[in-house]
Design a protein around this motif. Structure first.
Motif, PDB file in Angstrom:
ATOM      1  N   ASP A 137       7.586  17.162   9.739  1.00  0.00           N
ATOM      2  CA  ASP A 137       6.265  16.674   9.879  1.00  0.00           C
ATOM      3  C   ASP A 137       5.788  17.044  11.264  1.00  0.00           C
ATOM      4  OD1 ASP A 137       3.956  14.851   8.732  1.00  0.00           O
ATOM      5  OD2 ASP A 137       4.393  13.908  10.505  1.00  0.00           O
ATOM      6  N   LEU A 138       4.422  17.122  11.384  1.00  0.00           N
ATOM      7  CA  LEU A 138       3.857  17.248  12.930  1.00  0.00           C
ATOM      8  C   LEU A 138       4.406  16.136  13.738  1.00  0.00           C
ATOM      9  CD1 LEU A 138       2.149  19.072  14.524  1.00  0.00           C
ATOM     10  CD2 LEU A 138       0.197  17.706  13.561  1.00  0.00           C
ATOM     11  N   GLU A 196       5.679   6.741   7.184  1.00  0.00           N
ATOM     12  CA  GLU A 196       5.465   5.709   6.670  1.00  0.00           C
ATOM     13  C   GLU A 196       6.294   6.069   5.230  1.00  0.00           C
ATOM     14  OE1 GLU A 196       1.958   4.083   5.569  1.00  0.00           O
ATOM     15  OE2 GLU A 196       1.282   3.667   7.450  1.00  0.00           O
ATOM     16  N   ILE A 197       6.466   7.069   4.742  1.00  0.00           N
ATOM     17  CA  ILE A 197       7.573   7.755   3.539  1.00  0.00           C
ATOM     18  C   ILE A 197       8.837   7.221   3.951  1.00  0.00           C
ATOM     19  CG2 ILE A 197       8.418   9.299   1.994  1.00  0.00           C
ATOM     20  CD1 ILE A 197       5.787  10.745   2.146  1.00  0.00           C
ATOM     21  N   LEU A 198       9.343   7.681   5.142  1.00  0.00           N
ATOM     22  CA  LEU A 198      10.736   7.129   5.644  1.00  0.00           C
ATOM     23  C   LEU A 198      10.717   5.710   5.619  1.00  0.00           C
ATOM     24  CD1 LEU A 198      11.135  10.100   8.517  1.00  0.00           C
ATOM     25  CD2 LEU A 198      12.072  10.048   6.055  1.00  0.00           C
ATOM     26  N   GLU A 216       1.053  -1.314  -0.042  1.00  0.00           N
ATOM     27  CA  GLU A 216      -0.241  -0.098   0.161  1.00  0.00           C
ATOM     28  C   GLU A 216       0.745   1.205  -0.046  1.00  0.00           C
ATOM     29  OE1 GLU A 216      -3.409   0.243  -0.023  1.00  0.00           O
ATOM     30  OE2 GLU A 216      -3.237  -1.892  -0.412  1.00  0.00           O
ATOM     31  N   PRO A 217       0.613   2.148  -0.633  1.00  0.00           N
ATOM     32  CA  PRO A 217       1.251   3.406  -0.591  1.00  0.00           C
ATOM     33  C   PRO A 217       1.605   4.102   0.795  1.00  0.00           C
ATOM     34  CG  PRO A 217      -0.263   3.664  -2.341  1.00  0.00           C
ATOM     35  CD  PRO A 217      -0.663   2.214  -1.651  1.00  0.00           C
ATOM     36  N   ALA A 218       2.498   4.808   0.915  1.00  0.00           N
ATOM     37  CA  ALA A 218       2.708   5.351   2.459  1.00  0.00           C
ATOM     38  C   ALA A 218       1.666   6.447   2.441  1.00  0.00           C
ATOM     39  CB  ALA A 218       4.082   5.936   2.149  1.00  0.00           C
ATOM     40  N   LYS A 219       0.967   6.628   3.741  1.00  0.00           N
ATOM     41  CA  LYS A 219      -0.244   7.230   3.841  1.00  0.00           C
ATOM     42  C   LYS A 219       0.261   8.509   4.551  1.00  0.00           C
ATOM     43  CE  LYS A 219      -1.858   4.759   7.982  1.00  0.00           C
ATOM     44  NZ  LYS A 219      -1.174   3.730   7.766  1.00  0.00           N
ATOM     45  N   ASN A 220       1.402   8.529   5.215  1.00  0.00           N
ATOM     46  CA  ASN A 220       1.863   9.913   5.815  1.00  0.00           C
ATOM     47  C   ASN A 220       3.388   9.842   5.831  1.00  0.00           C
ATOM     48  OD1 ASN A 220       3.202   8.235   8.025  1.00  0.00           O
ATOM     49  ND2 ASN A 220       0.965   7.939   8.818  1.00  0.00           N
ATOM     50  N   SER A 230       9.514  19.681  -2.192  1.00  0.00           N
ATOM     51  CA  SER A 230       9.755  18.479  -0.932  1.00  0.00           C
ATOM     52  C   SER A 230       8.400  18.598  -0.107  1.00  0.00           C
ATOM     53  CB  SER A 230      10.857  18.442  -0.487  1.00  0.00           C
ATOM     54  OG  SER A 230      11.064  17.288   0.635  1.00  0.00           O
ATOM     55  N   ASN A 231       8.250  19.602   0.428  1.00  0.00           N
ATOM     56  CA  ASN A 231       6.993  19.847   1.542  1.00  0.00           C
ATOM     57  C   ASN A 231       5.717  19.439   0.928  1.00  0.00           C
ATOM     58  OD1 ASN A 231       8.756  22.461   3.225  1.00  0.00           O
ATOM     59  ND2 ASN A 231       9.133  20.383   3.314  1.00  0.00           N
ATOM     60  N   MET A 232       5.540  19.778  -0.466  1.00  0.00           N
ATOM     61  CA  MET A 232       4.342  19.669  -1.090  1.00  0.00           C
ATOM     62  C   MET A 232       4.272  18.293  -1.395  1.00  0.00           C
ATOM     63  SD  MET A 232       4.515  22.999  -3.438  1.00  0.00           S
ATOM     64  CE  MET A 232       2.865  22.761  -4.573  1.00  0.00           C
ATOM     65  N   ASN A 233       5.506  17.511  -1.847  1.00  0.00           N
ATOM     66  CA  ASN A 233       5.199  16.042  -2.242  1.00  0.00           C
ATOM     67  C   ASN A 233       4.951  15.428  -1.113  1.00  0.00           C
ATOM     68  OD1 ASN A 233       5.996  14.156  -4.200  1.00  0.00           O
ATOM     69  ND2 ASN A 233       7.869  13.724  -3.035  1.00  0.00           N
ATOM     70  N   ASN A 234       5.612  15.586   0.203  1.00  0.00           N
ATOM     71  CA  ASN A 234       5.351  14.813   1.164  1.00  0.00           C
ATOM     72  C   ASN A 234       4.142  15.163   1.868  1.00  0.00           C
ATOM     73  OD1 ASN A 234       7.594  13.082   0.858  1.00  0.00           O
ATOM     74  ND2 ASN A 234       8.869  14.636   1.972  1.00  0.00           N
ATOM     75  N   ALA A 235       3.359  16.190   1.446  1.00  0.00           N
ATOM     76  CA  ALA A 235       1.984  16.652   2.127  1.00  0.00           C
ATOM     77  C   ALA A 235       2.333  17.017   3.676  1.00  0.00           C
ATOM     78  CB  ALA A 235       1.142  15.670   1.650  1.00  0.00           C
ATOM     79  N   VAL A 236       3.480  17.476   3.852  1.00  0.00           N
ATOM     80  CA  VAL A 236       3.787  17.727   5.432  1.00  0.00           C
ATOM     81  C   VAL A 236       3.263  18.869   5.913  1.00  0.00           C
ATOM     82  CG1 VAL A 236       5.637  16.192   5.586  1.00  0.00           C
ATOM     83  CG2 VAL A 236       6.170  18.486   4.893  1.00  0.00           C
ATOM     84  N   GLY A 237       2.893  20.098   4.850  1.00  0.00           N
ATOM     85  CA  GLY A 237       2.326  21.300   5.384  1.00  0.00           C
ATOM     86  C   GLY A 237       3.381  22.596   4.783  1.00  0.00           C
ATOM     87  N   VAL A 238       3.026  23.697   4.923  1.00  0.00           N
ATOM     88  CA  VAL A 238       3.826  24.942   4.460  1.00  0.00           C
ATOM     89  C   VAL A 238       4.429  25.729   5.654  1.00  0.00           C
ATOM     90  CG1 VAL A 238       3.437  27.163   3.490  1.00  0.00           C
ATOM     91  CG2 VAL A 238       1.713  25.095   2.885  1.00  0.00           C
TER      92      VAL A 238
END
Length: 443
Positions: free
Chosen positions: A225-226, A89-91, A82-86, A283-291
């Motif tokens: 990331d948070l 998990e990407i790490l 399954e794709p990494a959801k956060n 990178s922040n956009m790609n990993n969806a971690v915030g701005v």
């Protein structure tokens, strides 16, 4: 050897940017010796070699304040399951397996190929952050070899993390810091660390001690990331910047990367200590971690630079991404027009000055001869007054024709002169599937 880069539009940048039409930059050895009218420079430097820059803009070479060369061989790789959801998990599913799967030749190629990409994009100085737990000892020497072969400048470090054998990473950093010393203007060193949530107090204190003894800064991911912030609050009852500050990791030579999830008190600590933040918008956009709240940081006089985080080496693209992202995030079309270029042009140059002791990012007599010569025929008047409009909406899409670093021409007529890109890419295509297979076998 003296060279005239002539008949171009010279944009000197620096504190007082000048836009000079039909102008020439003269270099001798590693330095710029003169800048001015092409006819005058031709009369003064009659014996110089020449590079015709007609139809081109001559700019200082660009700077990437945070890169990950080692990510190169992950391009195109499939990840089972399954794709990494956060972000965590990407790490776990990707990057913490990629770095463990790298061997000696992978490390060398993973540096050589993005360095060629840097040359193609006029990026002449890079601050890199490396990890290869299965091949730690001597890994920074391999990257140094690649940088010197490419002819660029780079600050290097190894990523220490408690998820691996700590002693090995600490030792590789310490060895390289001692080897490089104060640097030679081409190679510099930092103490590399992963992030707060993968580093104990004991490990951090050891790394900070080595950095202070070596007179270098710490290069660490902070609150990307948070989850990183929440880990610090839970374990140490402190936000990350405060924790790192208490352990001595802040300071003018240190780089805290990302800082997406820090509060205003932490920003104040960064401002008071002179610690650098490096923003990586793609990178922040790609990993969806915030701005990252860079507008608040800049208002507090925090030095905020611009990096790619391994997403690529085109710093003009990173600059425009930052420009667009922060206008959208703030829902305000009045912001980021000045701030995004400031990070790339002024702030990255200040970061390099802290790392290398060199004043780059400006074309002026006596300064390093780092140049990016870009194909660009302005469709409207171009001057100091409207340079940023051309930078954001025109130059960002233009092609680099010639790249010069330390006075040496590394690419001319879009042809890389000192590295065989085809051969290196072919070898990487042979080795990448082997690395992918090793990665799939890791638990």
């Amino acid at each position: 050897m003296t060279t005239r880069f002539e008949n171009g539009i010279v944009c000197t940048l620096g504190v007082k940017n000048r836009v000079l039409w039909n102008a020439t930059v003269v270099t001798d050895g590693e330095l710029v010796t003169a800048v001015g009218d092409s006819a005058e420079m031709k009369q003064r430097f009659t014996d110089a070699d020449t590079v015709d820059c007609s139809g081109k803009i001559i700019l200082p070479g660009f700077i990437c304040a945070h890169h990950h060369f080692y990510s190169t061989m992950a391009r195109g790789m499939g990840i089972p399951g399954e794709p990494a959801k956060n972000f965590v998990e990407i790490l776990e599913k990707l990057w913490w397996k990629v770095d463990r799967a790298l061997d000696e030749e992978d490390i060398l190629l993973s540096a050589q190929l993005p360095l060629i990409d840097c040359i193609r994009n006029g990026t002449t100085t890079i601050i890199d952050h490396h990890a290869s737990p299965a091949m730690r000892e001597g890994s920074l020497d391999l990257i140094e070899k690649a940088v010197r072969q490419a002819g660029l400048r780079a600050s290097l470090c190894y990523e220490v993390s408690d998820r691996n054998i700590v002693a090995g990473g600490v030792a590789e950093n310490e060895r390289f810091i001692k080897k490089v010393g104060k640097g030679d203007g081409q190679i510099a060193a930092m103490m590399g660390m992963h992030a707060s949530f993968t580093l104990s107090d004991e490990t951090l204190e050891k790394c900070v001690g080595i950095a202070k003894d070596g007179g270098v800064g710490c290069h660490i991911h902070v609150a990307e990331d948070l989850a990183d912030r929440e880990d610090s609050l839970m374990k140490y009852k402190l936000p990350i910047v405060n924790r790192l500050h208490n352990l001595g990791a802040t300071g003018k030579k240190s780089i805290f990367v990302h800082c997406v999830h820090i509060d205003e008190d932490e920003m104040d600590v960064m401002a008071e200590t002179g610690t650098t933040i490096v923003h990586n918008p793609e990178s922040n956009m790609n990993n969806a971690v915030g701005v990252t709240p860079i507008l608040k940081m800049l208002k507090k006089s925090v030095l905020v630079g611009l990096g790619s985080d391994g997403m690529g080496s085109d710093m003009l693209a990173q600059m425009r991404c930052a420009y667009l992202l922060h206008r959208l995030a703030n829902r305000d079309p009045r912001v980021a027009f000045m701030e995004a270029p400031q990070m790339l042009i002024q702030n990255n140059a200040e970061i390099v000055k802290r790392q290398f002791g060199l004043q780059v990012g400006e074309i002026a007599e006596g300064l390093p001869a780092d140049l990016a010569v870009i194909d660009y025929c302005p469709p409207t008047p171009l001057s100091e007054a409207n340079f940023l409009g051309h930078l954001i909406f025109g130059l960002v899409d233009a092609v680099v024709d010639t790249t010069v670093c330390r006075g040496k021409i590394l690419m001319q007529g879009k042809k890389i002169l000192n590295m065989d890109e085809g051969r290196l890419a072919a070898r990487s295509r042979e080795l990448a599937p082997m690395m992918w297979n090793r990665l799939q076998a890791l638990q």
